[in-house]
Design a protein around this motif. Structure first.
Motif, PDB file in Angstrom:
ATOM      1  N   SER A 188       0.546  -1.389   0.051  1.00  0.00           N
ATOM      2  CA  SER A 188      -0.414   0.039  -0.402  1.00  0.00           C
ATOM      3  C   SER A 188       0.608   0.916  -0.356  1.00  0.00           C
ATOM      4  N   THR A 189       1.972   0.913   0.636  1.00  0.00           N
ATOM      5  CA  THR A 189       2.904   2.366   0.190  1.00  0.00           C
ATOM      6  C   THR A 189       4.138   2.051   0.105  1.00  0.00           C
ATOM      7  N   ASP A 190       5.006   2.723  -0.923  1.00  0.00           N
ATOM      8  CA  ASP A 190       6.261   2.854  -1.742  1.00  0.00           C
ATOM      9  C   ASP A 190       7.988   2.979  -0.333  1.00  0.00           C
ATOM     10  N   ARG A 191       6.797   3.594   0.493  1.00  0.00           N
ATOM     11  CA  ARG A 191       7.921   3.866   2.040  1.00  0.00           C
ATOM     12  C   ARG A 191       8.771   2.597   2.455  1.00  0.00           C
ATOM     13  N   LEU A 192       8.228   1.636   2.351  1.00  0.00           N
ATOM     14  CA  LEU A 192       8.936   0.521   3.127  1.00  0.00           C
ATOM     15  C   LEU A 192       8.996  -0.463   2.355  1.00  0.00           C
ATOM     16  N   TYR A 193       9.467  -1.808   3.044  1.00  0.00           N
ATOM     17  CA  TYR A 193      10.652  -2.407   1.672  1.00  0.00           C
ATOM     18  C   TYR A 193       9.543  -3.597   2.886  1.00  0.00           C
ATOM     19  N   TYR A 194       8.564  -4.375   1.254  1.00  0.00           N
ATOM     20  CA  TYR A 194       7.914  -5.656   1.586  1.00  0.00           C
ATOM     21  C   TYR A 194       8.840  -6.863   1.095  1.00  0.00           C
ATOM     22  N   LEU A 195       8.778  -8.267   1.681  1.00  0.00           N
ATOM     23  CA  LEU A 195       8.671  -8.772   1.568  1.00  0.00           C
ATOM     24  C   LEU A 195       7.359 -10.604   1.251  1.00  0.00           C
ATOM     25  N   ASP A 234      19.519  -4.213  -2.215  1.00  0.00           N
ATOM     26  CA  ASP A 234      19.469  -3.913  -3.000  1.00  0.00           C
ATOM     27  C   ASP A 234      18.614  -3.231  -3.863  1.00  0.00           C
ATOM     28  N   ILE A 235      18.642  -1.690  -4.060  1.00  0.00           N
ATOM     29  CA  ILE A 235      17.264  -1.116  -4.066  1.00  0.00           C
ATOM     30  C   ILE A 235      17.543  -1.398  -5.689  1.00  0.00           C
ATOM     31  N   THR A 236      18.371  -0.963  -6.365  1.00  0.00           N
ATOM     32  CA  THR A 236      18.526  -0.562  -7.874  1.00  0.00           C
ATOM     33  C   THR A 236      17.793  -2.233  -8.494  1.00  0.00           C
ATOM     34  N   ASN A 237      18.626  -2.860  -8.091  1.00  0.00           N
ATOM     35  CA  ASN A 237      18.042  -4.852  -8.622  1.00  0.00           C
ATOM     36  C   ASN A 237      16.394  -4.898  -8.113  1.00  0.00           C
ATOM     37  N   GLN A 238      16.150  -4.350  -6.624  1.00  0.00           N
ATOM     38  CA  GLN A 238      15.019  -4.753  -6.262  1.00  0.00           C
ATOM     39  C   GLN A 238      14.893  -5.963  -5.456  1.00  0.00           C
ATOM     40  N   LYS A 239      16.035  -6.554  -4.404  1.00  0.00           N
ATOM     41  CA  LYS A 239      16.019  -7.239  -4.547  1.00  0.00           C
ATOM     42  C   LYS A 239      16.628  -7.011  -2.874  1.00  0.00           C
ATOM     43  N   LEU A 240      16.610  -8.477  -1.393  1.00  0.00           N
ATOM     44  CA  LEU A 240      17.193  -8.087  -0.762  1.00  0.00           C
ATOM     45  C   LEU A 240      17.202  -9.979   0.324  1.00  0.00           C
ATOM     46  N   SER A 241      18.813  -9.584   0.685  1.00  0.00           N
ATOM     47  CA  SER A 241      19.758 -11.357   0.296  1.00  0.00           C
ATOM     48  C   SER A 241      19.784 -10.826   2.180  1.00  0.00           C
TER      49      SER A 241
END
Length: 442
Positions: A281-288, A425-432
């Motif tokens: 619902s928002t672009d402020r948070l990091y969702y998985l 990794d904001i550029t590639n839209q992934k979290l490791s």
């Protein structure tokens, strides 16, 4: 092994200098800073009279309050509130603002997108131990005009008679900050290089009217969220769109956690698993995307019963957060996990009052707590009892997870992230995630 190589880069750009010895990585630099837990002896918030279990109990209470920021009502586009409970977060970082630099200790939060600090003159400010930032003493300070692009990004703004952009933020607990939107140089000290790195013209809020539940040892907030005003978004290509952190256990009292940027933040090597960053619902948070949880060999698949979750696999259903200690699971899923744990653990749970925590056991020599595997899309993250159980009392351990009271949504908290190198990794839209002894990254 996490061993950044530091070489000197000099960037000639007007009077500004990129002054850190940093590693070269795809033409971008890297640096690492200390991330200080509020209950560490290294923090001004530390209370030496509290026992370790009392500090954990307070962390649980903060979690309950903090978790409210992610409820659907708090994230509605019609709400004024920012999604954090100010200065009640877990981790702080030091930055320096202006020229000459003035040191600020601020709450580091992945759920916020604004950088702000208290500024002179202050017409209604909370008590702060450190000197307030004085914009007139900084040769690089600039107010932003109402017609500036950054001002127009703000949903709640006004314009002064002199055409200065004025911001207004109100938080969940009714605390607020109001002031001028401005730019100045932000400087951070690299704990790996021993030098400093400076970024000019960073947009921040110079707060002239701030009040509420702020604590006097804090100087503001450093937003690390996805929004365009956050620190990581503004640093952008200079850090190659990457940051990471490694959180030490609470028992490592005299060691700081680490937050890295740029090539220092690359998470690679054996044991790394990665999952897509998603939106809700928002672009402020990091969702998985949470797909299930295993207790030992027993796998529990998560199927949302929420009408708001349309089973879109490109939509996130759990927030990863740096400000909430506990992990909260969707309320329709938590009971399955609790039942599986009761079946797997070789003791009967203890009854009684343990704050809000629901599943507790007496510590005995034969108590065996299982690993819990969290299944994100494309990434299986194995949590040990260090991540999932906390010492509520000297002889009682409790599950550091609770049901969330917003259907279809969960929060992956900091207890679950301890001793993992967590890379954004904001550029590639992934979290490791990479299992790591974070105490060795000192």
């Amino acid at each position: 092994m996490f061993t950044p190589l530091c070489i000197v880069i000099i960037v000639i750009a007007s009077i500004y200098q990129f002054s850190c010895s940093v590693a070269q990585c795809n033409n971008h630099g890297g640096f690492t800073v200390d991330l200080i837990h509020r209950d560490s002896p290294l923090s001004p918030f530390y209370n030496p009279s509290q026992s370790p279990s009392e500090r954990l109990q307070n962390a649980v209470r903060r979690s309950i309050i903090h978790a409210n920021r992610f409820k659907s009502s708090a994230l509605s586009p019609n709400t004024v509130q920012s999604s954090i409970t100010v200065n009640k977060g877990e981790y702080h970082m030091k930055i320096a603002l202006g020229t000459p630099p003035v040191q600020i200790l601020a709450l580091a939060d992945t759920g916020s997108d604004l950088i702000w600090t208290q500024c002179n003159p202050c017409y209604g400010c909370y008590q702060q131990r450190a000197p307030l930032f004085d914009p007139q003493s900084s040769s690089t300070y600039r107010d932003l005009s109402c017609s500036s692009e950054r001002c127009e990004v703000l949903r709640f703004r006004t314009c002064s008679s002199s055409d200065v952009c004025q911001y207004s933020y109100q938080y969940d607990d009714q605390s607020y900050t109001n002031g001028n939107l401005a730019t100045d140089t932000i400087t951070m000290e690299s704990s790996t290089c021993g030098e400093t790195v400076a970024f000019p013209e960073v947009v921040f809020g110079c707060g002239h009217n701030n009040s509420g539940t702020f604590e006097e040892d804090g100087s503001g907030v450093i937003g690390l969220g996805r929004g365009s005003m956050s620190l990581v978004s503004q640093l952008g290509s200079s850090i190659d769109g990457k940051f990471s952190y490694c959180l030490v256990p609470t028992s490592a009292e005299n060691q700081s956690s680490k937050m890295s940027f740029g090539c220092d933040a690359v998470v690679s090597g054996e044991g790394v698993v990665s999952t897509p960053m998603l939106f809700k619902s928002t672009d402020r948070l990091y969702y998985l995307r949470l797909e299930g949880i295993s207790v030992g060999d027993c796998k529990l698949e998560y199927k949302s019963h929420s009408p708001s979750d349309d089973s879109d696999e490109n939509e996130g259903n759990i927030v990863i957060d740096s400000g909430t200690p506990l992990t909260f699971l969707p309320p329709e899923f938590y009971p399955q996990l609790e039942s599986a744990l009761k079946a797997a653990i070789n003791q009967e749970p203890v009854s009684g009052h343990h704050g809000s925590l629901r599943l507790c056991y007496r510590k005995t020599t034969d108590l065996v707590l299982p690993n819990i595997t969290v299944h994100f899309t494309g990434a299986d993250v194995v949590l040990t009892p260090l991540n999932t159980f906390i010492d509520w009392e000297d002889d009682i351990v409790c599950l550091a997870m609770l049901p969330y009271d917003d259907p279809g949504l969960g929060i992956f908290g900091t207890f679950s992230q301890v001793n993992f190198l967590v890379g954004y990794d904001i550029t590639n839209q992934k979290l490791s995630f990479k299992p790591t002894d974070c105490t060795k990254l000192q």
